[in-house]
Design an enzyme around this catalytic site. Structure first.
Site, PDB file in Angstrom:
ATOM      1  N   HIS A   1      20.160 -20.566   8.792  1.00 55.55           N
ATOM      2  CA  HIS A   1      18.697 -20.230   8.505  1.00 55.55           C
ATOM      3  C   HIS A   1      17.899 -21.253   9.332  1.00 55.55           C
ATOM      4  O   HIS A   1      18.251 -21.617  10.436  1.00 55.55           O
ATOM      5  CB  HIS A   1      18.385 -20.178   6.989  1.00 55.55           C
TER       6      HIS A   1
ATOM      7  N   SER B   1      14.644 -19.110   2.450  1.00 60.00           N
ATOM      8  CA  SER B   1      13.837 -19.937   1.966  1.00 60.00           C
ATOM      9  C   SER B   1      12.690 -19.093   1.204  1.00 60.00           C
ATOM     10  O   SER B   1      12.413 -19.683   0.025  1.00 60.00           O
ATOM     11  CB  SER B   1      13.248 -20.660   2.912  1.00 60.00           C
TER      12      SER B   1
ATOM     13  N   ASP C   1      13.799 -19.955  16.415  1.00 57.09           N
ATOM     14  CA  ASP C   1      14.633 -21.446  16.485  1.00 57.09           C
ATOM     15  C   ASP C   1      15.094 -21.681  18.040  1.00 57.09           C
ATOM     16  O   ASP C   1      15.480 -22.863  18.400  1.00 57.09           O
ATOM     17  CB  ASP C   1      15.789 -21.393  15.749  1.00 57.09           C
TER      18      ASP C   1
ATOM     19  N   HIS D   1      19.543 -12.013  14.043  1.00 55.79           N
ATOM     20  CA  HIS D   1      18.540 -12.273  13.072  1.00 55.79           C
ATOM     21  C   HIS D   1      18.842 -10.863  11.981  1.00 55.79           C
ATOM     22  O   HIS D   1      19.406  -9.648  12.362  1.00 55.79           O
ATOM     23  CB  HIS D   1      17.027 -11.565  13.464  1.00 55.79           C
TER      24      HIS D   1
ATOM     25  N   ARG E   1       7.696 -14.731  17.777  1.00 55.49           N
ATOM     26  CA  ARG E   1       7.501 -16.331  17.554  1.00 55.49           C
ATOM     27  C   ARG E   1       8.132 -17.128  18.694  1.00 55.49           C
ATOM     28  O   ARG E   1       7.699 -18.153  19.228  1.00 55.49           O
ATOM     29  CB  ARG E   1       8.056 -16.768  16.359  1.00 55.49           C
TER      30      ARG E   1
END
Ligand code: NMX
Ligand code: MLT
Length: 441
Positions: free
Chosen positions: A271, A241, A373, A318, A327
Site C-alpha cells: 500500500h 488505509s 507511487d 493495482h 494521479r
C-alpha cells in the site's frame, strides 16, 4: 466554520432520509454474486462498503464526488498566484458534496490553522522512540499520543446520545487534520534535521504551511505539496488505509484511534510504503548499473531480474485500477511543466515506457500500469527531499482528508458496526458437497 458544520448536518439529514427510503424499498435486492475464489483473494471486487466521498473507476481513476483530478485542478480554488488546487477545498467537497467558494476554503484554512496546537506530551512520546524508528512508526505513535485530546472519546464516556455522535467526531476530524502536519514535521526534523525547531506561518494555506514546517520554502515545492495533498486524499473506501480507518471507526473508536489504524495499514509495502520502495528500487538500480541515466534496455533487464528474484516492481499494478493512474499522470504533467530535464524524473518516464510490457508478459499481473507511487518520489528528490523513508508520512497526512470526511459521514448516517462473516475451508467444502448432492451447484 459554524455554517459549514450546519451545512454538513443539513446534507447528512437529507441523505439519511434518502438511505432510509432506499433500504425500505430495495433492502432485499441482491447486489452481486460472490464466487469462492474471491474469498481467498482479498475480497477483490466484492462490493461491501458504502463510502460517500469518492468512487474509483477502473479505467478513469478516482472521482471525488463525481469530479476527476483534472476537473478538480480546473474547478477547485487555488492559492493566490498558485497553479494547483487547495486540498482544503477538496476536503470541503468531500464533506459537503459541493464545490466550495474561495471564501469557504478560507474558512477551512483558518479553522485548521486555529486548531493546530499540540500538547507537549505528544512530542515527548515520540522522543521515547529511538531515532532509528521508521518515520511511520514515529508518526503513528504521535497520533496515538494525541488521542488524549479526543472530544468524541470524552463525550462518549460522559454518555452522549447516539444522535449526537457526529458532532464531536466532526470536531475531532478537523482537529486531527489540523495537527497532523505538525506531528509529521516533528518526525522529519527529529530524524533528519537534528531536531531543528519547526517554523510555521498560520496565515498560509494548510499544504503551504506544511511545506514550511518541513523546512521547504521554494515556491514550486509549495505548489507540489498542494498537488500532493490533493491527489493522495482518498481512493474510495476499500483501500487498506480507508478501510482500516472505517472498520475501526465502526466500533465507535474515536478518529485518532481509527486514523492510527489506517496509518498502520498505509505503512505496508503493498500500500502506501510503495512510494518509498519505488525510489529505493530506482536508487539501487542506478547504483548497480553505475549510471544516473540508464538506457531503456538496462531498465528492462533490471525489471526482469527483479521479477525473477520473486519481488514485485513497486509503483506498478493495482487492486482495482486497470489503466495508468490519473494521479501518476497529474504528477507527470507537473514534472513536464516544472522539471523536464531532471534525470531521475526522466528515468521514471523511461520505466513507464518499458515496465508495463514486461509485467503484461507475465500473464498474471492484472494491471501492468503505474499507480500514484511510481512518480511521487522523483518529484520530492528534485526539491532535495531524498529521505525516502519519510514519503509514506506525506501520503498519510493527505489521506487524513478523505478518511476523516468519510468518518464524519459514517457517524452522521449512523452506519453499523462492521462485522462480516468469515468461514473455514472445511465449511466451504461441506457447502459445495451438499450443493452438488442436491444438484444445486
Ligand atoms: N510486480 C510484480 N508482480 C506483480 C505486480 C508488480 N508490480 N503487481 C501484481 N503482481 C503479481 C501479484 O503479486 C500476483 O502474483 P501471485 O499470483 O504470484 O501472487 C499477480 O501479479 C496477480 O496480482 P494482481 O491481481 O494483478 O494484483 P493484486 O490486486 O493482487 O495486488 C498490488 C495489487 C498493488 C498489491 C500489486 O499490484 C503490487 O504488489 N504492486 C506493487 C506494490 C505497489 O505498487 N503498491 C502500491 C499500490 C498503490 N498504493 O499506493 O497503495
Ligand atoms: C490508494 O490510494 O489507496 C491506493 O491506490 C490503493 C488502493 O486504492 O487500493
Amino acid at each position: 466554520m459554524i455554517d459549514i458544520k450546519k451545512k454538513f448536518r443539513t446534507k447528512a439529514d437529507k441523505e439519511a432520509a434518502e438511505i432510509k427510503m432506499l433500504l425500505k424499498e430495495n433492502g432485499d435486492r441482491p447486489v452481486e454474486e460472490v464466487v469462492v475464489s474471491q474469498l481467498y483473494q482479498g475480497m477483490r471486487g466484492i462490493t461491501s462498503i458504502v463510502s460517500e466521498v469518492s468512487l474509483l473507476d477502473p479505467l478513469d481513476g478516482i472521482k471525488f464526488r463525481g469530479y476527476t483530478i483534472a476537473e478538480l485542478q480546473e474547478k477547485l480554488p487555488k492559492a493566490q498566484g498558485g497553479t494547483e488546487p487547495l486540498p482544503e477545498g477538496l476536503f470541503y467537497l468531500m464533506l459537503i458534496g459541493e464545490l466550495p467558494t474561495e471564501e469557504e476554503v478560507k474558512v477551512i484554512s483558518k479553522a485548521l490553522a486555529d486548531r493546530s496546537n499540540i500538547p507537549e506530551h505528544v512530542f515527548k512520546t515520540i522522543d521515547a522512540l529511538p531515532i532509528s524508528a521508521h518515520p511511520m512508526t514515529q508518526f503513528v505513535t504521535g497520533i496515538m499520543a494525541l488521542q488524549t485530546e479526543s472530544l468524541f472519546a470524552k463525550a462518549y464516556s460522559e454518555g452522549i446520545n447516539k444522535k449526537d455522535y457526529w458532532d464531536p467526531i466532526f470536531e475531532d476530524a478537523l482537529n486531527l487534520i489540523a495537527r497532523l502536519p505538525y506531528i509529521a514535521a516533528y518526525v522529519y526534523s527529529r530524524k533528519y534535521r537534528n531536531g531543528a525547531p519547526l517554523k510555521s506561518d498560520k496565515s498560509l494555506d494548510w499544504a503551504a504551511n506544511f511545506a514550511l514546517l518541513l523546512g521547504y520554502t521554494e515556491r514550486d515545492f509549495l505548489k507540489l505539496m498542494r498537488l500532493y495533498m490533493t491527489i493522495h486524499a482518498d481512493h474510495e473506501g476499500g483501500n487498506v488505509s480507508a478501510h482500516a480507518t472505517h472498520l475501526v471507526g465502526s466500533a465507535l473508536s474515536d478518529p485518532y484511534l481509527s486514523f492510527a489504524a489506517g496509518m498502520n495499514g498505509l505503512a505496508g509495502p503493498l500500500h502506501g510504503l510503495a512510494n518509498q520502495e519505488v525510489i529505493k528500487w530506482i536508487f539501487e538500480m542506478l547504483k548497480t548499473l553505475g549510471t544516473d541515466t540508464p538506457s531503456k534496455e538496462q531498465i528492462a533487464q533490471y525489471a526482469k531480474d527483479t521479477l525473477a528474484s520473486g519481488k514485485v516492481i513497486p509503483g506498478y499494478g493495482h487492486g482495482v485500477l486497470r489503466n495508468t493512474d490519473p494521479r501518476f499522470l497529474a504528477q507527470k504533467a507537473f514534472a513536464e511543466a516544472n522539471m523536464p530535464q531532471d534525470k531521475l524524473v526522466q528515468t521514471v518516464w523511461h520505466i513507464f515506457e518499458v515496465v508495463p510490457e514486461i509485467l503484461a508478459a507475465t500473464g498474471k499481473v492484472k494491471n501492468p500500469w503505474p499507480n500514484v507511487d511510481a512518480h511521487s518520489g522523483a518529484l520530492l528528490v528534485h526539491f532535495g527531499m531524498k529521505e525516502y523513508e519519510f514519503y509514506t508520512v506525506l501520503f498519510g497526512v493527505s489521506r487524513s482528508l478523505g478518511v476523516m470526511a468519510n468518518m464524519c459521514w459514517s457517524r452522521a448516517l449512523g452506519f453499523a458496526l462492521e462485522r462480516p462473516k468469515s468461514i473455514t475451508t472445511k465449511a466451504i467444502k461441506q457447502w459445495l458437497d451438499e450443493g452438488a448432492k442436491k444438484g444445486a451447484l
